[in-house]
Each structure stands twice: as C-alpha cells, then as structure tokens.
Write a protein that holds these residues in place. Structure first.
Motif, PDB file in Angstrom:
ATOM      1  N   ALA A   5       0.885  -1.245   0.185  1.00  0.00           N
ATOM      2  CA  ALA A   5       0.120  -0.134   0.041  1.00  0.00           C
ATOM      3  C   ALA A   5       0.858   1.248   0.129  1.00  0.00           C
ATOM      4  O   ALA A   5       0.682   2.140  -0.620  1.00  0.00           O
ATOM      5  N   THR A   6       1.837   1.371   0.892  1.00  0.00           N
ATOM      6  CA  THR A   6       2.720   2.653   0.821  1.00  0.00           C
ATOM      7  C   THR A   6       3.422   2.796  -0.442  1.00  0.00           C
ATOM      8  O   THR A   6       3.725   4.055  -0.723  1.00  0.00           O
ATOM      9  N   LEU A   7       3.625   1.961  -1.171  1.00  0.00           N
ATOM     10  CA  LEU A   7       4.165   2.265  -2.455  1.00  0.00           C
ATOM     11  C   LEU A   7       3.183   2.511  -3.793  1.00  0.00           C
ATOM     12  O   LEU A   7       3.653   2.921  -4.859  1.00  0.00           O
ATOM     13  N   GLN A   8       1.846   2.361  -3.383  1.00  0.00           N
ATOM     14  CA  GLN A   8       0.810   2.721  -4.521  1.00  0.00           C
ATOM     15  C   GLN A   8       0.993   4.399  -4.546  1.00  0.00           C
ATOM     16  O   GLN A   8       0.265   4.734  -5.430  1.00  0.00           O
ATOM     17  N   GLN A   9       1.323   5.412  -3.629  1.00  0.00           N
ATOM     18  CA  GLN A   9       1.135   6.562  -3.795  1.00  0.00           C
ATOM     19  C   GLN A   9       1.690   7.102  -5.011  1.00  0.00           C
ATOM     20  O   GLN A   9       2.807   6.913  -5.389  1.00  0.00           O
ATOM     21  N   GLN A  69       6.943   7.297  -4.624  1.00  0.00           N
ATOM     22  CA  GLN A  69       7.533   6.930  -3.720  1.00  0.00           C
ATOM     23  C   GLN A  69       9.111   6.809  -4.277  1.00  0.00           C
ATOM     24  O   GLN A  69       9.268   6.517  -5.244  1.00  0.00           O
ATOM     25  N   LYS A  94      13.489   8.091   7.279  1.00  0.00           N
ATOM     26  CA  LYS A  94      12.612   7.190   6.957  1.00  0.00           C
ATOM     27  C   LYS A  94      12.498   6.969   5.643  1.00  0.00           C
ATOM     28  O   LYS A  94      11.364   7.217   4.975  1.00  0.00           O
ATOM     29  N   PRO A  96      11.297   5.368   2.062  1.00  0.00           N
ATOM     30  CA  PRO A  96      10.292   4.536   2.207  1.00  0.00           C
ATOM     31  C   PRO A  96      10.403   3.126   1.741  1.00  0.00           C
ATOM     32  O   PRO A  96       9.914   2.118   1.976  1.00  0.00           O
ATOM     33  N   GLY A 116       8.685   1.781   9.536  1.00  0.00           N
ATOM     34  CA  GLY A 116       7.621   1.921   8.564  1.00  0.00           C
ATOM     35  C   GLY A 116       7.900   1.583   7.167  1.00  0.00           C
ATOM     36  O   GLY A 116       7.055   1.620   6.144  1.00  0.00           O
TER      37      GLY A 116
END
Ligand SMILES: Cc1cc2nc3c(=O)[nH]c(=O)nc-3n(C[C@H](O)[C@H](O)[C@H](O)COP(=O)(O)O)c2cc1C
Length: 316
Positions: A5-9, A69, A94, A96, A116
């Motif tokens: 999910a965090t890489l879908q940005q 990202q 941090k 990603p 995270g």
C-alpha cells in the motif's frame, strides 16, 4: 501478491527505475517519482554518508504527496564499511523503500520495518530468494539473465515460477526491459513491478556521460559481454567499451580481474571506465527526459495490455 500500500502513492506504472552505480542521482530519482514511477539510487553514489544524507534532503524537499515514492540501495556486505552509518541515515530520513544487495540481514530488515519502511532484496537464484524470504523482506527482486550490472543467468520464466512456489510477497522482475510492452509482459508473468535499469541510463537526467548514452543508442544485445573480469563478480558490459579500454572481449580472464590501473579504487574505476548495460540495449536509441520516457512507456503498456485482451477474446 500485490504492490504494498505505501508504494501505491502517485504510482502511474508498476515500474521501479533501478539503482545504478555512478548513474542514478537526485535528478533522475526526482524525475522518476514526479513522472509516476519509483525512483531509486545507490547510497554509494555519494562519496560520504554526509553527502548521502544531503541527497536524501534534496529528494524529500522536491517530492510531494502526489509523487511516487523513492528508494535507496544499500550494499550489505563487509566490503562496504559505510553500511551501518548509511543505514542510520536511512532510518533517520525514513526512506520509504530500501533495496538491499548481497546480504539479506534480519537486523537491517528490522531497522527499516521499525519506521514503517519496506525492504526489497536483489536475488539471482532460488536459494538466495529462500534466504531473503526467511529474513522477512517485503519483496524479492529477481535479477535475471541479460540484466545490466551484476546480472543472473536464469530465465525470468524459470526463476519467477519457482520463487512463486514458496513466496507470495511482492515480486519485482529485472532484466532487459526497455518498452511498455516488456513491462506488460512482466505483469503477465506474475510480477508486481518491472525493474528497469539500462533504459533509464539513457535519459536526460541520468549522470552517465554523453558518450556512454551514445554507445547504448548504437549497441545491440550481441554486444553485451557477461564477464567477472571487470568487477570480480559476473556482470554485463558493452564490448565497445571493453575495446575502448584496450580489452579484447574474446580473451578476458575467467577467474581473475583485469588490471584497470591504480589511480582509482578498482570498483569505481571498473564502472567508471567500462560501461555496463543489459541486453535490452537493442531497443534503445534515444535519450529523452524521464517524464517523456515514462509517458511513452505508459502508452505502450496500455496499448499492449488492451491489444492482448482483444486478441485473447478474439482467439477464445
Ligand atoms: C550501470 C549499472 C550500474 C548498476 N549498479 C547497481 C548498483 O549499484 N546496485 C544495484 O543493486 N544494482 C545495480 N545495477 C543493476 C540494476 O539495479 C538493475 O538490476 C538492472 O539494471 C536491470 O536490468 P536492465 O539494465 O536490463 O534493465 C546496475 C546496473 C547498471 C546497468
């Protein structure tokens, strides 16, 4: 089997612009992220940990929530004396996505997970993939035959299908992809991301010298020589560049490294003087800005995907 999910940005295409020694810097990373693909660079492209930290500041300042990202590559091996200091800076910023090469070490994975972040690990064999999966990485980068840099020798069909038998995490396929159709094919094979290196050397924003890009424009797959003689580990180089350095591509040593002179650290000299590229060079003949390249890849990807869907319906 999905993109975390965090890489879908901000992602417009399932592509990572792969980290490349002496080639990827902030300009390429920012260009990639702003165009909708994940931009990455090796921490060692900066000469010091402080310089690495400054590049991270520069990249973070340029990117917003609408952009894709970014990630960094850390060489996790005792030959890299900077690894712990660079990891500390990575945690502080941090970052990603952290791409680890050589060692899939649980302590590194835990440190990145602690804030995270995600860890993708480079592998060329099933055995390495199993070890990395056990270390708890979030994705496996399958570096297949013909890739630029330290390539593997396996066909993507063979490696991906075997890895999928025990791994249902994110799979990133690497090697020889230069077009949107290639990226669509990687998705069809079951990869979650396509990992493109050589194609991004030939962009306006890459740090490669103009002559290097020109050589890629003119090279074909048959010009790519897989040899351990330059960096000690088998890697792909353009025969034109070997010849330009006084080396005969047909009589390179099989077990030792060639002498590249003493004025620079051997590994830096190896990659600075002898230019690496993957077998995908035959489909590259320009040096567009990253935004233009990604827009083209997206168009080709969409066309190839819908043409295939129509063909399938017609055939069925
Ligand atoms: C000039 C060059 C330098 C590279 N340097 C690195 C590196 O520092 N770290 C790394 O993990 N991979 C490195 N790679 C491998 C790429 O990250 C990627 O796996 C590869 O380029 C993908 O294959 P392709 O070039 O056929 O697209 C390098 C590749 C090239 C061509």
């Amino acid at each position: 089997m999905a993109i975390p999910a965090t890489l879908q940005q901000g992602l417009k295409l399932p592509v990572i612009a792969a980290p490349m020694f002496l080639v990827s810097g902030p300009e390429l990373v920012i260009g990639a992220c702003k165009s909708g693909v994940i931009g990455t660079f090796p921490a060692l492209n900066q000469r010091t940990t402080e310089g690495y930290s400054q590049w991270l500041d520069e990249i973070k300042a340029a990117l917003g929530p609408e952009d894709a990202q970014y990630g960094v590559n850390l060489i996790v091996h005792n030959t890299n004396p900077r690894v712990m200091a660079d990891l500390a800076v990575t945690v502080e910023h941090k970052v990603p996505l952290v791409i680890t090469s050589l060692g899939a070490v649980k302590d590194v994975v835990d440190a990145v997970h602690g804030y995270g972040g995600l860890v993708f690990h480079d592998v060329t064999t099933v055995r390495h993939a199993q070890k990395a999966a056990q270390a708890g990485v979030d994705g496996l980068i399958l570096v297949c035959a013909g890739a630029g840099g330290h390539a593997g020798t396996w066909s993507p069909f063979a490696l991906l299908n075997e890895v999928r038998q025990f791994y249902d995490g994110c799979i990133i396929l690497s090697g020889c992809m230069s077009s949107g159709r290639d990226i669509a094919t990687a998705m069809m094979l079951g990869a979650d991301f396509a990992y493109l290196g050589t194609r991004f050397i030939n962009t306006a924003e890459s740090m490669a010298p103009g002559e290097y890009k020109q050589m890629i424009d003119e090279a074909h797959a048959a010009d790519i020589v897989y040899t351990p003689a330059i960096s000690g580990i088998p890697a792909n180089f353009m025969s034109q560049s070997l010849i330009a350095n006084g080396l005969d591509p047909k009589s390179l040593p099989e077990k030792t490294k060639v002498d590249l002179g003493k004025e620079l650290d051997h590994e830096v000299k190896a990659w600075k003087a002898v230019w690496s590229a993957g077998q995908g060079v035959g489909s590259i003949d320009d040096q567009p800005p990253v935004a233009e390249l990604v827009a083209r890849l997206k168009r080709e990807f969409d066309e190839a995907s819908s043409a295939y869907a129509k063909k399938w319906v017609a055939a069925g």
